[in-house]
Design a protein around this motif. Structure first.
Motif, PDB file in Angstrom:
ATOM      1  N   ILE A  15      -1.181  -2.504  -2.489  1.00  0.00           N
ATOM      2  CA  ILE A  15      -1.296  -3.910  -2.843  1.00  0.00           C
ATOM      3  C   ILE A  15       0.070  -4.378  -3.321  1.00  0.00           C
ATOM      4  CG2 ILE A  15      -2.091  -3.393  -5.184  1.00  0.00           C
ATOM      5  CD1 ILE A  15      -3.727  -6.011  -5.019  1.00  0.00           C
ATOM      6  N   SER A  16       0.482  -5.549  -2.832  1.00  0.00           N
ATOM      7  CA  SER A  16       1.754  -6.144  -3.226  1.00  0.00           C
ATOM      8  C   SER A  16       1.488  -7.248  -4.242  1.00  0.00           C
ATOM      9  CB  SER A  16       2.478  -6.715  -2.007  1.00  0.00           C
ATOM     10  OG  SER A  16       2.773  -5.683  -1.095  1.00  0.00           O
ATOM     11  N   TYR A  17       2.330  -7.308  -5.271  1.00  0.00           N
ATOM     12  CA  TYR A  17       2.165  -8.278  -6.343  1.00  0.00           C
ATOM     13  C   TYR A  17       3.206  -9.388  -6.231  1.00  0.00           C
ATOM     14  CZ  TYR A  17      -0.625  -4.495  -8.240  1.00  0.00           C
ATOM     15  OH  TYR A  17      -1.556  -3.504  -8.399  1.00  0.00           O
ATOM     16  N   ASP A  18       2.970 -10.475  -6.958  1.00  0.00           N
ATOM     17  CA  ASP A  18       3.875 -11.629  -6.928  1.00  0.00           C
ATOM     18  C   ASP A  18       5.269 -11.297  -7.461  1.00  0.00           C
ATOM     19  OD1 ASP A  18       1.898 -13.235  -5.843  1.00  0.00           O
ATOM     20  OD2 ASP A  18       1.239 -13.991  -7.804  1.00  0.00           O
ATOM     21  N   GLY A  20       6.992  -8.798  -6.708  1.00  0.00           N
ATOM     22  CA  GLY A  20       7.708  -8.014  -5.709  1.00  0.00           C
ATOM     23  C   GLY A  20       7.408  -6.527  -5.742  1.00  0.00           C
ATOM     24  N   SER A  21       6.622  -6.075  -6.707  1.00  0.00           N
ATOM     25  CA  SER A  21       6.287  -4.648  -6.777  1.00  0.00           C
ATOM     26  C   SER A  21       5.071  -4.350  -5.906  1.00  0.00           C
ATOM     27  CB  SER A  21       6.015  -4.232  -8.232  1.00  0.00           C
ATOM     28  OG  SER A  21       4.839  -4.836  -8.711  1.00  0.00           O
ATOM     29  N   THR A  22       4.886  -3.065  -5.621  1.00  0.00           N
ATOM     30  CA  THR A  22       3.772  -2.603  -4.800  1.00  0.00           C
ATOM     31  C   THR A  22       3.149  -1.381  -5.447  1.00  0.00           C
ATOM     32  OG1 THR A  22       4.897  -3.382  -2.810  1.00  0.00           O
ATOM     33  CG2 THR A  22       3.114  -1.821  -2.489  1.00  0.00           C
ATOM     34  N   SER A  23       1.818  -1.324  -5.462  1.00  0.00           N
ATOM     35  CA  SER A  23       1.099  -0.141  -5.907  1.00  0.00           C
ATOM     36  C   SER A  23       0.501   0.552  -4.685  1.00  0.00           C
ATOM     37  CB  SER A  23      -0.033  -0.509  -6.870  1.00  0.00           C
ATOM     38  OG  SER A  23       0.479  -0.972  -8.093  1.00  0.00           O
ATOM     39  N   TYR A  24       0.657   1.870  -4.626  1.00  0.00           N
ATOM     40  CA  TYR A  24       0.151   2.674  -3.522  1.00  0.00           C
ATOM     41  C   TYR A  24      -0.991   3.544  -4.033  1.00  0.00           C
ATOM     42  CZ  TYR A  24       4.652   1.284  -1.675  1.00  0.00           C
ATOM     43  OH  TYR A  24       5.719   0.542  -1.270  1.00  0.00           O
ATOM     44  N   CYS A  25      -2.024   3.703  -3.229  1.00  0.00           N
ATOM     45  CA  CYS A  25      -3.203   4.464  -3.632  1.00  0.00           C
ATOM     46  C   CYS A  25      -3.589   5.456  -2.531  1.00  0.00           C
ATOM     47  CB  CYS A  25      -4.363   3.505  -3.900  1.00  0.00           C
ATOM     48  SG  CYS A  25      -5.889   4.328  -4.350  1.00  0.00           S
ATOM     49  N   ILE A  26      -3.877   6.676  -2.935  1.00  0.00           N
ATOM     50  CA  ILE A  26      -4.421   7.692  -2.031  1.00  0.00           C
ATOM     51  C   ILE A  26      -5.698   8.220  -2.679  1.00  0.00           C
ATOM     52  CG2 ILE A  26      -4.088   9.920  -0.920  1.00  0.00           C
ATOM     53  CD1 ILE A  26      -1.096   9.431  -1.039  1.00  0.00           C
ATOM     54  N   CYS A  27      -6.801   8.164  -1.959  1.00  0.00           N
ATOM     55  CA  CYS A  27      -8.097   8.642  -2.446  1.00  0.00           C
ATOM     56  C   CYS A  27      -8.636   9.665  -1.449  1.00  0.00           C
ATOM     57  CB  CYS A  27      -9.105   7.501  -2.551  1.00  0.00           C
ATOM     58  SG  CYS A  27      -8.513   6.075  -3.453  1.00  0.00           S
ATOM     59  N   GLU A  28      -9.338  10.654  -1.972  1.00  0.00           N
ATOM     60  CA  GLU A  28      -9.907  11.658  -1.074  1.00  0.00           C
ATOM     61  C   GLU A  28     -11.123  12.320  -1.702  1.00  0.00           C
ATOM     62  OE1 GLU A  28      -8.735  15.737   1.295  1.00  0.00           O
ATOM     63  OE2 GLU A  28      -7.267  14.784   0.027  1.00  0.00           O
TER      64      GLU A  28
END
Length: 78
Positions: A15-18, A20-28
């Motif tokens: 998800i990209s935020y206003d 300019g940062s981005t959060s990355y998620c890996i689920c398993e």
């Protein structure tokens, strides 16, 4: 438990935020019996990492069911 790509049940998202940062998620899903899942969310811009694992404990009581969510979570601030 580390992620297990042998099961092949991996979900990746971001998800990209206003700002300019981005959060990355890996689920398993790392185990089937009992079902256990793990995930990690990382935002390198803000230096925040969240990793967690959980398992559902289900008990049948004849006319009712008890479901408990067990596991742990760790928040790392870089």
């Amino acid at each position: 438990k580390p992620y297990n790509p042998v099961l092949g049940e991996e979900h990746k998202a971001w998800i990209s935020y206003d700002d300019g940062s981005t959060s990355y998620c890996i689920c398993e899903q790392v185990e089937h019996h009992p079902p256990a899942a793990a995930f990690v969310v990382h935002n390198p811009t803000h230096g925040v990492t969240i990793d967690a694992n959980f398992i559902f404990d289900v008990t049948f009581h004849g006319n009712s069911v008890t479901i408990r969510t067990l596991g742990g979570m760790r928040i790392i601030l870089d």
